[in-house]
Scaffold this active site. Structure first.
Site, PDB file in Angstrom:
ATOM      1  CG  HIS A   1     -41.475  23.699 -12.560  1.00 10.00           C
ATOM      2  ND1 HIS A   1     -41.519  24.037 -13.890  1.00 10.00           N
ATOM      3  CD2 HIS A   1     -42.260  22.608 -12.430  1.00 10.00           C
ATOM      4  CE1 HIS A   1     -42.278  23.158 -14.530  1.00 10.00           C
ATOM      5  NE2 HIS A   1     -42.735  22.272 -13.673  1.00 10.00           N
TER       6      HIS A   1
ATOM      7  CD  GLU B   1     -48.254  19.069 -21.204  1.00 12.65           C
ATOM      8  OE1 GLU B   1     -47.966  19.555 -20.107  1.00 12.65           O
ATOM      9  OE2 GLU B   1     -47.442  18.408 -21.897  1.00 12.65           O
TER      10      GLU B   1
ATOM     11  CG  ASP C   1     -46.907  23.237 -20.634  1.00 15.62           C
ATOM     12  OD1 ASP C   1     -46.348  24.347 -20.696  1.00 15.62           O
ATOM     13  OD2 ASP C   1     -46.376  22.234 -20.139  1.00 15.62           O
TER      14      ASP C   1
ATOM     15  CB  CYS D   1     -52.342  16.111 -14.271  1.00 14.79           C
ATOM     16  SG  CYS D   1     -51.577  16.379 -15.870  1.00 14.79           S
TER      17      CYS D   1
HETATM   18  C1  PEP Z   1     -49.129  21.070 -17.252  1.00 20.02           C
HETATM   19  O1  PEP Z   1     -48.543  21.594 -18.201  1.00 20.02           O
HETATM   20  O2  PEP Z   1     -50.280  21.419 -16.885  1.00 20.02           O
HETATM   21  C2  PEP Z   1     -48.494  19.995 -16.485  1.00 20.02           C
HETATM   22  C3  PEP Z   1     -49.172  19.321 -15.588  1.00 20.02           C
HETATM   23  O3  PEP Z   1     -47.162  19.759 -16.697  1.00 20.02           O
HETATM   24  P1  PEP Z   1     -45.966  20.695 -16.147  1.00 20.02           P
HETATM   25  O4  PEP Z   1     -46.543  21.702 -15.202  1.00 20.02           O
HETATM   26  O5  PEP Z   1     -44.963  19.814 -15.491  1.00 20.02           O
HETATM   27  O6  PEP Z   1     -45.452  21.302 -17.420  1.00 20.02           O
HETATM   28 MG    MG Z   2     -46.781  20.645 -18.947  1.00 24.22          MG
END
Ligand code: PEP
Ligand code: MG
Length: 538
Positions: free
Chosen positions: A172, A399, A423, A470
Protein backbone atom coordinates in the site's frame (compact mmCIF):
# COMPACT_ATOMS: atom_id res chain seq x y z
CA UNK A 1 9.82 7.67 -15.02
CA UNK A 2 12.32 10.09 -13.53
CA UNK A 3 15.95 11.16 -13.91
CA UNK A 4 17.89 12.72 -11.05
CA UNK A 5 20.48 12.45 -8.29
CA UNK A 6 20.02 10.02 -5.41
CA UNK A 7 19.47 11.15 -1.84
CA UNK A 8 19.34 8.42 0.76
CA UNK A 9 17.16 8.24 3.82
CA UNK A 10 19.52 8.54 6.82
CA UNK A 11 20.35 5.26 8.61
CA UNK A 12 18.48 4.66 11.88
CA UNK A 13 20.49 5.93 14.85
CA UNK A 14 22.52 3.36 16.80
CA UNK A 15 21.16 2.44 20.25
CA UNK A 16 22.54 4.86 22.91
CA UNK A 17 25.13 3.20 25.19
CA UNK A 18 24.60 2.41 28.88
CA UNK A 19 27.72 4.26 30.08
CA UNK A 20 27.33 6.42 33.23
CA UNK A 21 26.29 10.04 32.84
CA UNK A 22 29.04 12.63 33.33
CA UNK A 23 26.96 15.86 33.31
CA UNK A 24 24.92 16.57 36.44
CA UNK A 25 21.28 15.46 36.48
CA UNK A 26 19.51 18.88 36.30
CA UNK A 27 21.72 19.97 33.39
CA UNK A 28 21.08 16.70 31.54
CA UNK A 29 17.33 16.96 32.13
CA UNK A 30 17.35 20.56 30.87
CA UNK A 31 19.09 19.39 27.68
CA UNK A 32 16.44 16.69 27.17
CA UNK A 33 13.57 19.13 27.78
CA UNK A 34 15.06 21.51 25.22
CA UNK A 35 15.31 18.70 22.65
CA UNK A 36 11.75 17.52 23.33
CA UNK A 37 10.46 21.05 22.82
CA UNK A 38 12.47 21.52 19.63
CA UNK A 39 11.18 18.22 18.22
CA UNK A 40 7.56 19.07 19.12
CA UNK A 41 7.91 22.49 17.49
CA UNK A 42 9.47 20.96 14.37
CA UNK A 43 6.70 18.34 14.07
CA UNK A 44 4.00 21.00 14.50
CA UNK A 45 5.65 23.20 11.85
CA UNK A 46 5.88 20.28 9.42
CA UNK A 47 2.19 19.51 10.07
CA UNK A 48 1.24 23.11 9.29
CA UNK A 49 3.15 22.89 6.03
CA UNK A 50 1.72 19.52 4.96
CA UNK A 51 -1.93 20.09 6.00
CA UNK A 52 -4.70 17.44 5.69
CA UNK A 53 -4.28 14.02 7.23
CA UNK A 54 -0.52 14.45 7.56
CA UNK A 55 -1.13 17.39 9.90
CA UNK A 56 -3.20 15.19 12.24
CA UNK A 57 -0.47 12.53 12.33
CA UNK A 58 2.26 15.08 13.05
CA UNK A 59 0.25 17.01 15.65
CA UNK A 60 -0.33 13.71 17.49
CA UNK A 61 3.42 13.04 17.40
CA UNK A 62 4.17 16.55 18.72
CA UNK A 63 1.87 15.81 21.68
CA UNK A 64 3.75 12.57 22.34
CA UNK A 65 7.00 14.57 22.66
CA UNK A 66 5.37 16.69 25.37
CA UNK A 67 3.68 13.90 27.30
CA UNK A 68 4.27 14.63 31.05
CA UNK A 69 4.31 10.90 32.00
CA UNK A 70 7.11 10.31 29.54
CA UNK A 71 9.08 13.34 30.73
CA UNK A 72 8.75 12.12 34.37
CA UNK A 73 10.01 8.70 33.36
CA UNK A 74 12.99 10.25 31.51
CA UNK A 75 13.79 12.33 34.62
CA UNK A 76 13.76 9.27 36.90
CA UNK A 77 16.06 7.38 34.57
CA UNK A 78 18.50 10.33 34.44
CA UNK A 79 18.43 10.44 38.24
CA UNK A 80 19.28 6.72 38.13
CA UNK A 81 22.59 7.62 36.45
CA UNK A 82 22.17 7.13 32.67
CA UNK A 83 22.70 9.73 29.92
CA UNK A 84 19.84 11.78 28.51
CA UNK A 85 19.97 9.81 25.22
CA UNK A 86 19.75 6.49 27.06
CA UNK A 87 16.95 7.76 29.32
CA UNK A 88 14.89 8.85 26.28
CA UNK A 89 15.58 5.54 24.51
CA UNK A 90 14.48 3.49 27.54
CA UNK A 91 11.47 5.60 28.59
CA UNK A 92 10.02 5.77 25.05
CA UNK A 93 10.84 2.08 24.54
CA UNK A 94 8.91 1.08 27.67
CA UNK A 95 5.93 3.16 26.55
CA UNK A 96 6.10 1.62 23.08
CA UNK A 97 6.00 -1.89 24.54
CA UNK A 98 2.94 -0.94 26.55
CA UNK A 99 1.17 0.31 23.40
CA UNK A 100 2.07 -2.86 21.50
CA UNK A 101 0.60 -4.89 24.36
CA UNK A 102 -2.69 -2.99 24.02
CA UNK A 103 -2.98 -4.14 20.37
CA UNK A 104 -5.03 -2.64 17.50
CA UNK A 105 -4.97 1.12 17.01
CA UNK A 106 -2.73 1.74 20.03
CA UNK A 107 -0.15 -0.77 18.81
CA UNK A 108 0.01 1.04 15.48
CA UNK A 109 0.90 4.28 17.30
CA UNK A 110 4.01 2.57 18.75
CA UNK A 111 5.86 3.17 15.46
CA UNK A 112 4.99 6.88 15.59
CA UNK A 113 6.32 7.04 19.16
CA UNK A 114 9.53 5.28 18.07
CA UNK A 115 9.95 7.93 15.39
CA UNK A 116 9.60 10.71 18.01
CA UNK A 117 12.24 9.02 20.20
CA UNK A 118 14.65 8.86 17.24
CA UNK A 119 14.12 12.55 16.55
CA UNK A 120 14.77 13.51 20.19
CA UNK A 121 17.94 11.38 20.37
CA UNK A 122 19.14 12.92 17.09
CA UNK A 123 18.52 16.42 18.51
CA UNK A 124 20.49 15.53 21.66
CA UNK A 125 23.37 14.33 19.52
CA UNK A 126 23.21 17.28 17.15
CA UNK A 127 22.78 15.02 14.06
CA UNK A 128 20.04 15.18 11.37
CA UNK A 129 16.75 13.56 12.33
CA UNK A 130 15.93 10.30 10.58
CA UNK A 131 13.11 10.40 8.05
CA UNK A 132 12.77 11.86 4.59
CA UNK A 133 15.82 14.08 3.96
CA UNK A 134 15.36 17.69 2.93
CA UNK A 135 16.98 19.30 -0.09
CA UNK A 136 16.58 22.49 -2.08
CA UNK A 137 16.88 20.61 -5.38
CA UNK A 138 14.81 17.65 -6.70
CA UNK A 139 16.10 14.15 -5.93
CA UNK A 140 15.36 10.43 -6.17
CA UNK A 141 14.68 9.19 -2.64
CA UNK A 142 16.33 5.89 -1.71
CA UNK A 143 15.21 4.17 1.52
CA UNK A 144 14.88 0.73 3.12
CA UNK A 145 11.10 1.33 3.13
CA UNK A 146 8.77 4.21 3.85
CA UNK A 147 6.07 4.42 6.48
CA UNK A 148 2.73 5.51 4.95
CA UNK A 149 3.11 8.69 7.05
CA UNK A 150 6.45 9.41 5.31
CA UNK A 151 4.87 8.75 1.91
CA UNK A 152 1.93 11.02 2.69
CA UNK A 153 4.32 13.84 3.59
CA UNK A 154 6.58 13.69 0.55
CA UNK A 155 7.25 17.06 -1.03
CA UNK A 156 6.00 16.49 -4.57
CA UNK A 157 8.14 19.34 -5.92
CA UNK A 158 11.30 17.72 -4.61
CA UNK A 159 10.89 13.94 -4.67
CA UNK A 160 11.20 12.81 -8.30
CA UNK A 161 10.91 9.07 -7.56
CA UNK A 162 11.10 6.53 -4.76
CA UNK A 163 13.43 3.55 -4.76
CA UNK A 164 13.07 1.17 -1.81
CA UNK A 165 14.78 -2.05 -0.85
CA UNK A 166 11.66 -3.57 0.77
CA UNK A 167 8.00 -3.85 -0.15
CA UNK A 168 6.30 -5.38 -3.16
CA UNK A 169 4.91 -3.42 -6.13
CA UNK A 170 1.38 -3.64 -4.77
CA UNK A 171 2.19 -2.86 -1.13
CA UNK A 172 0.00 0.00 0.00
CA UNK A 173 3.01 2.31 0.27
CA UNK A 174 3.58 1.76 -3.45
CA UNK A 175 -0.11 2.33 -4.16
CA UNK A 176 -0.04 5.57 -2.15
CA UNK A 177 3.05 6.73 -4.07
CA UNK A 178 1.34 5.96 -7.36
CA UNK A 179 -1.74 7.89 -6.30
CA UNK A 180 0.56 10.90 -5.82
CA UNK A 181 2.06 10.27 -9.29
CA UNK A 182 5.51 9.60 -7.84
CA UNK A 183 7.25 6.79 -9.73
CA UNK A 184 7.97 4.10 -7.10
CA UNK A 185 10.31 1.18 -7.62
CA UNK A 186 10.16 -1.12 -4.64
CA UNK A 187 11.91 -4.33 -3.65
CA UNK A 188 15.20 -3.24 -5.25
CA UNK A 189 17.99 -5.42 -3.81
CA UNK A 190 21.14 -3.35 -3.33
CA UNK A 191 19.22 -0.04 -3.37
CA UNK A 192 20.96 1.02 -0.19
CA UNK A 193 24.38 0.72 -1.86
CA UNK A 194 23.56 3.77 -4.00
CA UNK A 195 25.63 6.79 -3.04
CA UNK A 196 24.13 10.27 -2.55
CA UNK A 197 24.46 12.39 -5.69
CA UNK A 198 24.70 9.45 -8.13
CA UNK A 199 22.42 10.12 -11.11
CA UNK A 200 19.85 7.38 -11.85
CA UNK A 201 17.04 6.77 -14.30
CA UNK A 202 14.14 5.28 -12.36
CA UNK A 203 11.62 3.50 -14.61
CA UNK A 204 8.56 2.42 -12.64
CA UNK A 205 6.97 0.64 -15.62
CA UNK A 206 9.79 -1.86 -16.09
CA UNK A 207 10.91 -1.62 -12.44
CA UNK A 208 14.51 -0.90 -13.52
CA UNK A 209 16.87 1.63 -11.93
CA UNK A 210 19.77 2.56 -14.26
CA UNK A 211 22.80 3.86 -12.33
CA UNK A 212 25.05 6.47 -14.02
CA UNK A 213 23.06 6.44 -17.29
CA UNK A 214 24.72 7.32 -20.60
CA UNK A 215 23.74 10.54 -22.42
CA UNK A 216 21.57 8.43 -24.77
CA UNK A 217 19.79 6.75 -21.88
CA UNK A 218 19.09 10.14 -20.26
CA UNK A 219 17.78 11.48 -23.60
CA UNK A 220 15.52 8.42 -24.05
CA UNK A 221 14.17 8.83 -20.51
CA UNK A 222 13.53 12.53 -21.03
CA UNK A 223 11.68 11.75 -24.27
CA UNK A 224 9.42 9.29 -22.41
CA UNK A 225 8.77 11.85 -19.68
CA UNK A 226 7.80 14.36 -22.40
CA UNK A 227 5.51 11.74 -24.08
CA UNK A 228 3.85 11.15 -20.73
CA UNK A 229 3.21 14.87 -20.32
CA UNK A 230 1.72 14.92 -23.81
CA UNK A 231 -0.61 12.02 -22.91
CA UNK A 232 -1.64 13.90 -19.78
CA UNK A 233 -2.41 17.00 -21.84
CA UNK A 234 -4.54 15.10 -24.41
CA UNK A 235 -8.35 15.63 -24.39
CA UNK A 236 -10.27 13.69 -21.72
CA UNK A 237 -12.25 11.41 -24.02
CA UNK A 238 -14.02 8.26 -22.79
CA UNK A 239 -11.89 5.13 -22.96
CA UNK A 240 -12.10 3.36 -26.34
CA UNK A 241 -10.04 1.19 -28.67
CA UNK A 242 -8.99 2.44 -32.13
CA UNK A 243 -12.13 0.83 -33.68
CA UNK A 244 -14.41 2.62 -31.23
CA UNK A 245 -14.96 -0.42 -28.95
CA UNK A 246 -15.75 1.27 -25.59
CA UNK A 247 -13.62 0.42 -22.55
CA UNK A 248 -14.85 2.64 -19.69
CA UNK A 249 -11.92 4.00 -17.66
CA UNK A 250 -12.69 4.11 -13.96
CA UNK A 251 -10.84 5.23 -10.83
CA UNK A 252 -9.58 3.36 -7.77
CA UNK A 253 -10.26 5.54 -4.73
CA UNK A 254 -9.78 5.26 -0.96
CA UNK A 255 -11.68 8.34 0.21
CA UNK A 256 -14.53 10.56 -1.09
CA UNK A 257 -11.98 13.44 -0.99
CA UNK A 258 -10.19 11.91 -3.97
CA UNK A 259 -13.32 11.98 -6.17
CA UNK A 260 -12.91 15.51 -7.57
CA UNK A 261 -9.29 14.80 -8.61
CA UNK A 262 -10.37 11.62 -10.40
CA UNK A 263 -13.17 13.42 -12.28
CA UNK A 264 -10.67 16.12 -13.32
CA UNK A 265 -8.47 13.39 -14.87
CA UNK A 266 -11.42 12.02 -16.85
CA UNK A 267 -12.52 9.07 -14.70
CA UNK A 268 -15.86 7.84 -16.07
CA UNK A 269 -16.82 6.50 -12.65
CA UNK A 270 -15.28 4.47 -9.83
CA UNK A 271 -14.21 0.87 -10.38
CA UNK A 272 -12.91 0.23 -6.85
CA UNK A 273 -13.66 2.19 -3.71
CA UNK A 274 -11.51 0.67 -0.93
CA UNK A 275 -13.80 1.22 2.09
CA UNK A 276 -11.32 -0.17 4.61
CA UNK A 277 -9.07 2.87 4.02
CA UNK A 278 -11.75 4.98 5.73
CA UNK A 279 -11.43 3.00 8.95
CA UNK A 280 -7.74 2.02 9.22
CA UNK A 281 -7.30 3.86 12.53
CA UNK A 282 -10.67 2.94 14.08
CA UNK A 283 -10.84 0.66 17.11
CA UNK A 284 -14.65 0.29 16.93
CA UNK A 285 -16.77 -0.78 13.97
CA UNK A 286 -18.13 2.38 12.24
CA UNK A 287 -21.82 3.16 12.68
CA UNK A 288 -24.40 2.88 9.89
CA UNK A 289 -24.92 6.67 10.08
CA UNK A 290 -21.26 7.62 9.68
CA UNK A 291 -20.84 5.15 6.83
CA UNK A 292 -23.98 6.40 5.09
CA UNK A 293 -22.54 9.93 5.21
CA UNK A 294 -19.19 8.82 3.68
CA UNK A 295 -20.78 6.73 0.92
CA UNK A 296 -23.32 9.44 0.10
CA UNK A 297 -20.48 11.98 -0.27
CA UNK A 298 -18.73 9.59 -2.66
CA UNK A 299 -21.82 8.83 -4.77
CA UNK A 300 -22.76 12.51 -5.00
CA UNK A 301 -19.48 13.14 -6.83
CA UNK A 302 -20.59 10.77 -9.63
CA UNK A 303 -24.20 11.60 -10.54
CA UNK A 304 -25.61 9.07 -13.04
CA UNK A 305 -22.24 7.26 -13.12
CA UNK A 306 -21.15 3.80 -12.09
CA UNK A 307 -19.48 3.53 -8.67
CA UNK A 308 -18.20 0.14 -7.52
CA UNK A 309 -17.76 -0.05 -3.76
CA UNK A 310 -15.96 -2.92 -2.11
CA UNK A 311 -17.08 -4.30 1.26
CA UNK A 312 -14.41 -4.02 3.96
CA UNK A 313 -11.28 -5.90 2.94
CA UNK A 314 -9.66 -6.27 6.36
CA UNK A 315 -6.66 -8.43 7.06
CA UNK A 316 -3.07 -9.01 5.91
CA UNK A 317 -1.59 -5.60 4.99
CA UNK A 318 -4.77 -3.70 5.94
CA UNK A 319 -5.76 -4.99 9.41
CA UNK A 320 -8.78 -3.41 11.08
CA UNK A 321 -8.76 -3.77 14.88
CA UNK A 322 -12.53 -4.43 15.01
CA UNK A 323 -12.44 -7.21 12.41
CA UNK A 324 -9.04 -8.92 12.78
CA UNK A 325 -8.36 -9.69 16.42
CA UNK A 326 -6.50 -13.00 16.28
CA UNK A 327 -2.79 -13.33 15.56
CA UNK A 328 -2.23 -15.27 12.33
CA UNK A 329 1.07 -16.67 11.12
CA UNK A 330 0.11 -16.10 7.45
CA UNK A 331 -2.52 -13.34 7.45
CA UNK A 332 -2.74 -13.21 3.64
CA UNK A 333 -4.00 -16.80 3.82
CA UNK A 334 -6.13 -16.13 6.88
CA UNK A 335 -9.48 -14.74 7.91
CA UNK A 336 -9.40 -11.90 5.40
CA UNK A 337 -11.99 -10.02 3.34
CA UNK A 338 -15.34 -11.78 3.04
CA UNK A 339 -14.13 -14.58 5.34
CA UNK A 340 -13.72 -12.14 8.25
CA UNK A 341 -16.99 -10.35 7.44
CA UNK A 342 -18.92 -13.60 7.43
CA UNK A 343 -17.70 -14.38 10.94
CA UNK A 344 -18.82 -10.91 12.13
CA UNK A 345 -21.91 -10.67 9.94
CA UNK A 346 -23.42 -7.69 11.78
CA UNK A 347 -20.51 -5.50 10.61
CA UNK A 348 -21.19 -6.59 7.01
CA UNK A 349 -24.94 -6.04 7.42
CA UNK A 350 -24.30 -2.52 8.76
CA UNK A 351 -22.04 -1.69 5.84
CA UNK A 352 -24.47 -2.97 3.20
CA UNK A 353 -27.34 -1.16 4.95
CA UNK A 354 -25.35 2.10 4.82
CA UNK A 355 -24.57 1.52 1.14
CA UNK A 356 -28.25 0.87 0.35
CA UNK A 357 -29.17 4.13 2.12
CA UNK A 358 -26.56 6.04 0.06
CA UNK A 359 -27.91 4.35 -3.10
CA UNK A 360 -31.43 5.55 -2.28
CA UNK A 361 -30.24 9.11 -1.57
CA UNK A 362 -28.26 9.66 -4.80
CA UNK A 363 -28.46 9.11 -8.56
CA UNK A 364 -25.15 7.24 -8.94
CA UNK A 365 -25.30 3.68 -10.25
CA UNK A 366 -23.97 1.83 -7.18
CA UNK A 367 -22.42 -1.62 -7.58
CA UNK A 368 -21.19 -3.44 -4.48
CA UNK A 369 -18.67 -6.28 -4.40
CA UNK A 370 -17.01 -8.57 -1.86
CA UNK A 371 -13.23 -9.09 -1.60
CA UNK A 372 -11.39 -12.41 -1.16
CA UNK A 373 -14.20 -14.65 -2.43
CA UNK A 374 -13.32 -18.32 -3.09
CA UNK A 375 -16.24 -19.91 -4.93
CA UNK A 376 -19.89 -19.91 -5.99
CA UNK A 377 -21.16 -20.72 -2.48
CA UNK A 378 -19.50 -17.61 -1.02
CA UNK A 379 -20.76 -15.61 -4.00
CA UNK A 380 -24.33 -16.81 -3.36
CA UNK A 381 -24.02 -15.85 0.32
CA UNK A 382 -22.86 -12.29 -0.47
CA UNK A 383 -25.25 -11.67 -3.35
CA UNK A 384 -28.24 -12.91 -1.30
CA UNK A 385 -27.32 -10.68 1.65
CA UNK A 386 -26.79 -7.67 -0.64
CA UNK A 387 -30.20 -8.15 -2.27
CA UNK A 388 -31.91 -8.72 1.10
CA UNK A 389 -30.55 -5.34 2.27
CA UNK A 390 -31.73 -3.54 -0.88
CA UNK A 391 -28.68 -3.33 -3.14
CA UNK A 392 -29.36 -3.37 -6.88
CA UNK A 393 -26.08 -4.67 -8.36
CA UNK A 394 -24.00 -7.14 -6.37
CA UNK A 395 -20.83 -8.90 -7.46
CA UNK A 396 -17.54 -10.38 -6.35
CA UNK A 397 -13.83 -9.77 -6.79
CA UNK A 398 -11.71 -12.40 -8.47
CA UNK A 399 -8.61 -12.48 -6.28
CA UNK A 400 -8.44 -16.10 -5.16
CA UNK A 401 -7.50 -18.44 -8.04
CA UNK A 402 -10.27 -20.91 -7.09
CA UNK A 403 -12.87 -18.30 -8.02
CA UNK A 404 -11.33 -17.84 -11.47
CA UNK A 405 -11.19 -21.60 -12.05
CA UNK A 406 -14.91 -21.82 -11.18
CA UNK A 407 -15.85 -18.62 -13.03
CA UNK A 408 -18.74 -20.24 -14.95
CA UNK A 409 -20.42 -21.26 -11.67
CA UNK A 410 -19.83 -17.83 -10.11
CA UNK A 411 -21.39 -16.03 -13.11
CA UNK A 412 -24.72 -17.80 -12.47
CA UNK A 413 -25.25 -15.66 -9.37
CA UNK A 414 -22.96 -12.63 -9.46
CA UNK A 415 -24.14 -9.56 -11.38
CA UNK A 416 -20.49 -8.83 -12.24
CA UNK A 417 -16.93 -9.82 -11.44
CA UNK A 418 -14.02 -7.44 -10.87
CA UNK A 419 -10.53 -8.91 -11.08
CA UNK A 420 -8.12 -7.80 -8.36
CA UNK A 421 -4.90 -8.60 -10.17
CA UNK A 422 -2.74 -7.67 -7.16
CA UNK A 423 -4.06 -10.48 -4.99
CA UNK A 424 -4.81 -12.79 -7.92
CA UNK A 425 -1.08 -12.59 -8.79
CA UNK A 426 0.02 -13.00 -5.17
CA UNK A 427 -2.08 -16.14 -4.75
CA UNK A 428 -1.46 -17.64 -8.19
CA UNK A 429 2.32 -17.30 -7.86
CA UNK A 430 2.30 -18.00 -4.08
CA UNK A 431 4.39 -14.84 -3.49
CA UNK A 432 3.62 -12.44 -0.62
CA UNK A 433 2.97 -9.05 -2.23
CA UNK A 434 4.60 -7.30 0.74
CA UNK A 435 7.87 -9.21 0.50
CA UNK A 436 10.71 -7.58 -1.46
CA UNK A 437 12.59 -10.87 -1.89
CA UNK A 438 9.76 -12.35 -4.01
CA UNK A 439 8.76 -9.09 -5.74
CA UNK A 440 9.80 -10.51 -9.12
CA UNK A 441 6.98 -13.08 -8.83
CA UNK A 442 4.40 -10.32 -8.28
CA UNK A 443 4.09 -9.73 -12.00
CA UNK A 444 0.58 -9.80 -13.52
CA UNK A 445 2.12 -10.39 -16.96
CA UNK A 446 2.73 -13.98 -15.84
CA UNK A 447 0.90 -16.25 -18.31
CA UNK A 448 -0.65 -18.18 -15.38
CA UNK A 449 -2.38 -14.97 -14.26
CA UNK A 450 -3.33 -14.04 -17.83
CA UNK A 451 -4.89 -17.48 -18.38
CA UNK A 452 -7.05 -17.05 -15.27
CA UNK A 453 -8.12 -13.62 -16.57
CA UNK A 454 -8.96 -15.30 -19.88
CA UNK A 455 -11.10 -17.93 -18.10
CA UNK A 456 -12.96 -15.14 -16.30
CA UNK A 457 -13.35 -13.12 -19.51
CA UNK A 458 -14.81 -16.08 -21.38
CA UNK A 459 -17.22 -16.92 -18.56
CA UNK A 460 -18.33 -13.29 -18.50
CA UNK A 461 -18.91 -13.27 -22.25
CA UNK A 462 -20.87 -16.55 -22.10
CA UNK A 463 -23.10 -15.22 -19.30
CA UNK A 464 -23.26 -11.67 -20.73
CA UNK A 465 -21.94 -10.26 -17.46
CA UNK A 466 -19.31 -7.52 -17.04
CA UNK A 467 -15.77 -8.46 -16.02
CA UNK A 468 -13.72 -5.46 -14.90
CA UNK A 469 -10.13 -5.13 -13.82
CA UNK A 470 -9.33 -3.13 -10.67
CA UNK A 471 -5.81 -4.27 -9.74
CA UNK A 472 -2.68 -2.28 -10.53
CA UNK A 473 -2.28 -4.27 -13.78
CA UNK A 474 -4.89 -2.01 -15.40
CA UNK A 475 -2.50 0.93 -14.90
CA UNK A 476 0.19 -0.62 -17.15
CA UNK A 477 -0.83 0.72 -20.59
CA UNK A 478 0.16 -2.24 -22.77
CA UNK A 479 -1.05 -4.80 -20.22
CA UNK A 480 -4.36 -2.91 -20.14
CA UNK A 481 -4.73 -3.58 -23.88
CA UNK A 482 -3.91 -7.28 -23.33
CA UNK A 483 -6.51 -7.50 -20.54
CA UNK A 484 -9.15 -6.04 -22.86
CA UNK A 485 -8.09 -8.64 -25.43
CA UNK A 486 -8.71 -11.30 -22.79
CA UNK A 487 -12.26 -10.06 -22.22
CA UNK A 488 -12.07 -7.26 -19.65
CA UNK A 489 -15.01 -4.88 -20.16
CA UNK A 490 -13.79 -2.00 -17.94
CA UNK A 491 -10.45 -0.89 -16.47
CA UNK A 492 -10.08 0.76 -13.09
CA UNK A 493 -6.85 2.30 -11.86
CA UNK A 494 -5.21 5.00 -9.83
CA UNK A 495 -6.41 8.24 -11.51
CA UNK A 496 -2.80 9.26 -12.27
CA UNK A 497 -2.58 6.38 -14.79
CA UNK A 498 -5.77 7.22 -16.74
CA UNK A 499 -4.09 9.40 -19.39
CA UNK A 500 -1.44 6.84 -20.37
CA UNK A 501 -3.94 4.00 -20.57
CA UNK A 502 -6.44 6.11 -22.57
CA UNK A 503 -3.72 6.89 -25.11
CA UNK A 504 -2.52 3.29 -25.45
CA UNK A 505 -6.08 1.90 -25.90
CA UNK A 506 -6.65 4.35 -28.74
CA UNK A 507 -3.76 2.78 -30.70
CA UNK A 508 -5.19 -0.79 -31.00
CA UNK A 509 -8.34 -2.34 -32.41
CA UNK A 510 -10.16 -5.14 -30.57
CA UNK A 511 -8.79 -7.65 -33.07
CA UNK A 512 -5.25 -6.40 -32.42
CA UNK A 513 -5.80 -6.49 -28.64
CA UNK A 514 -6.92 -10.11 -28.96
CA UNK A 515 -3.81 -10.93 -30.98
CA UNK A 516 -1.59 -9.33 -28.31
CA UNK A 517 -3.45 -11.32 -25.65
CA UNK A 518 -3.00 -14.58 -27.57
CA UNK A 519 0.74 -13.94 -27.88
CA UNK A 520 1.06 -13.10 -24.18
CA UNK A 521 -0.83 -16.16 -22.86
CA UNK A 522 1.29 -18.44 -25.06
CA UNK A 523 4.54 -17.23 -23.40
CA UNK A 524 6.19 -19.23 -20.63
CA UNK A 525 7.29 -16.37 -18.37
CA UNK A 526 6.08 -12.89 -17.39
CA UNK A 527 9.02 -11.27 -19.20
CA UNK A 528 8.30 -13.42 -22.25
CA UNK A 529 4.64 -12.37 -22.25
CA UNK A 530 5.54 -8.69 -22.10
CA UNK A 531 8.12 -9.09 -24.86
CA UNK A 532 5.69 -10.99 -27.08
CA UNK A 533 3.07 -8.24 -26.68
CA UNK A 534 5.63 -5.46 -27.15
CA UNK A 535 7.04 -6.89 -30.35
CA UNK A 536 3.57 -7.40 -31.83
CA UNK A 537 2.51 -3.89 -30.77
CA UNK A 538 5.59 -2.51 -32.57
C1 PEP B 1 -6.31 -6.38 -5.79
O1 PEP B 1 -6.02 -7.27 -4.99
O2 PEP B 1 -5.93 -6.38 -6.99
C2 PEP B 1 -7.11 -5.23 -5.36
C3 PEP B 1 -7.56 -4.37 -6.23
O3 PEP B 1 -7.33 -5.07 -4.02
P1 PEP B 1 -6.23 -4.53 -2.97
O4 PEP B 1 -5.04 -4.04 -3.73
O5 PEP B 1 -6.87 -3.45 -2.16
O6 PEP B 1 -5.95 -5.77 -2.17
MG1 MG C 1 -7.04 -7.32 -3.12
Amino acid sequence: MAVGPVLRMPEPLPEPGTEARTADAPAELARVRESLEAVAADLTARGEKAGGEAKDVLDAQALMAQDPTLVDDVEQRIDGGVTGERAVFEAFGAFQEMLVGMGGYMAERATDLGDVAQRVIAALRGVPAPGVPESDTPFVLVAPDLAPADTALLDLDKVLALVTRDGGPTSHTAILARSKSIPAIVGVTGALDLVDGTVVVADAVSGVVTVDPSADEVAAAEQRIADRRAAAAAPLTDGALADGHAVPLLANLGSPDEAAGAVALGAEGVGLFRTEFLFLGASQAPTVESQTASYTALLEAFPGRKVVVRALDAGADKPLAFLNDAHEENPALGLRGLRALRVKEQILRDQLTALAAAQAATTADLWVMAPMVSDAEETEYFVALGRELGLRTVGVMAEVPSLAVLADQVMRTADFVSIGTNDLTQYTLAADRMLGSVASYQDPWHPAVLRLVSTLGEAGRAASKPVGICGEAAADPLLAVVLVGLGATTLSMTPAALADVRLELSKHTLEQAQALAAAAVAATTAAGARQAAESLAG
